[in-house]
Scaffold this motif. Structure first.
Motif, short mmCIF file in Angstrom:
data_model
loop_
_atom_site.label_atom_id
_atom_site.label_comp_id
_atom_site.label_asym_id
_atom_site.label_seq_id
_atom_site.Cartn_x
_atom_site.Cartn_y
_atom_site.Cartn_z
N MET A 201 29.50 19.40 18.31
CA MET A 201 28.24 18.78 17.93
C MET A 201 27.34 18.69 19.15
N ASP A 202 26.14 19.20 19.02
CA ASP A 202 25.16 19.12 20.10
C ASP A 202 24.50 17.75 20.12
N ALA A 203 24.13 17.30 21.30
CA ALA A 203 23.29 16.10 21.42
C ALA A 203 21.86 16.52 21.14
N ILE A 204 21.12 15.66 20.47
CA ILE A 204 19.75 15.99 20.08
C ILE A 204 18.80 14.94 20.65
N VAL A 205 17.68 15.40 21.17
CA VAL A 205 16.60 14.53 21.61
C VAL A 205 15.38 14.86 20.75
N ARG A 206 14.78 13.83 20.18
CA ARG A 206 13.56 14.00 19.41
C ARG A 206 12.47 13.10 19.98
N LEU A 207 11.31 13.67 20.17
CA LEU A 207 10.15 12.92 20.62
C LEU A 207 9.11 12.92 19.51
N TYR A 208 8.48 11.78 19.32
CA TYR A 208 7.42 11.62 18.32
C TYR A 208 6.22 10.96 18.97
N SER A 209 5.03 11.35 18.52
CA SER A 209 3.81 10.72 19.01
C SER A 209 2.74 10.80 17.92
N THR A 210 1.84 9.84 17.95
CA THR A 210 0.69 9.89 17.04
C THR A 210 -0.55 10.42 17.75
N LYS A 211 -0.43 10.65 19.06
CA LYS A 211 -1.55 11.19 19.84
C LYS A 211 -1.39 12.70 20.00
N ARG A 212 -2.43 13.40 19.74
CA ARG A 212 -2.44 14.87 19.82
C ARG A 212 -2.08 15.34 21.24
N ASN A 213 -1.16 16.26 21.35
CA ASN A 213 -0.71 16.89 22.61
C ASN A 213 -0.06 15.95 23.61
N GLU A 214 0.24 14.74 23.23
CA GLU A 214 0.88 13.78 24.14
C GLU A 214 2.27 14.27 24.56
N ILE A 215 3.02 14.78 23.63
CA ILE A 215 4.37 15.28 23.93
C ILE A 215 4.29 16.49 24.85
N ASN A 216 3.36 17.36 24.57
CA ASN A 216 3.19 18.55 25.40
C ASN A 216 2.84 18.16 26.83
N LYS A 217 1.97 17.18 27.02
CA LYS A 217 1.61 16.71 28.37
C LYS A 217 2.83 16.14 29.08
N PHE A 218 3.62 15.34 28.37
CA PHE A 218 4.81 14.75 28.96
C PHE A 218 5.80 15.84 29.39
N LEU A 219 6.10 16.76 28.51
CA LEU A 219 7.07 17.80 28.82
C LEU A 219 6.59 18.70 29.95
N ASN A 220 5.33 19.03 29.96
CA ASN A 220 4.79 19.89 31.01
C ASN A 220 4.77 19.17 32.35
N SER A 221 4.49 17.89 32.36
CA SER A 221 4.41 17.14 33.62
C SER A 221 5.75 17.01 34.32
N PHE A 222 6.81 16.85 33.56
CA PHE A 222 8.10 16.53 34.17
C PHE A 222 9.16 17.61 34.05
N PHE A 223 9.02 18.48 33.08
CA PHE A 223 10.08 19.46 32.84
C PHE A 223 9.58 20.90 32.79
N ASN A 224 8.31 21.10 33.07
CA ASN A 224 7.71 22.43 33.01
C ASN A 224 8.05 23.13 31.69
N GLU A 225 8.08 22.35 30.63
CA GLU A 225 8.32 22.87 29.29
C GLU A 225 7.06 22.63 28.48
N SER A 226 6.24 23.61 28.40
CA SER A 226 5.05 23.49 27.59
C SER A 226 5.04 24.66 26.61
N ASP A 227 4.82 24.36 25.37
CA ASP A 227 4.82 25.40 24.35
C ASP A 227 3.70 25.09 23.38
#
Length: 93
Positions: free
Chosen positions: A1-27
């Motif tokens: 069984m894999d561990a799963i991380v889910r992020l949710y936001s009500t602000k547009r592109n908030e998750i993308n900003k977070f991932l890009n800032s700290f993990f260089n994961e932007s999609d």
């Protein structure tokens, strides 16, 4: 069984900003309001939990993790340290 991380936001592109800032994961193709990643090694999710908690005042994001099938835990300021400790105790490899 894999561990799963889910992020949710009500602000547009908030998750993308977070991932890009700290993990260089932007999609630009990810859902703008939710994100999910599976990890084969559950220890790996401790990095994103720590980063999330250290910066949750800067981003309007909620985090949920799953270590067991069908069971998700909301990560908050109050339980993040205990969750990280639990992960290292449960998966000492």
């Amino acid at each position: 069984m894999d561990a799963i991380v889910r992020l949710y936001s009500t602000k547009r592109n908030e998750i993308n900003k977070f991932l890009n800032s700290f993990f260089n994961e932007s999609d630009s193709h990810i859902n703008l309001f939710e994100w999910e990643k599976k990890y084969q090694n559950p220890i790996e999710i401790t990095d994103i939990i720590g980063t999330f908690i250290d910066n949750n005042d800067k981003y309007s994001i909620n985090m949920w993790i799953s270590l067991d099938h069908g069971l998700f835990i909301n990560v908050t300021d109050n339980n993040a340290d205990k969750i990280i400790r639990y992960i290292y105790e449960r998966y000492p490899w």
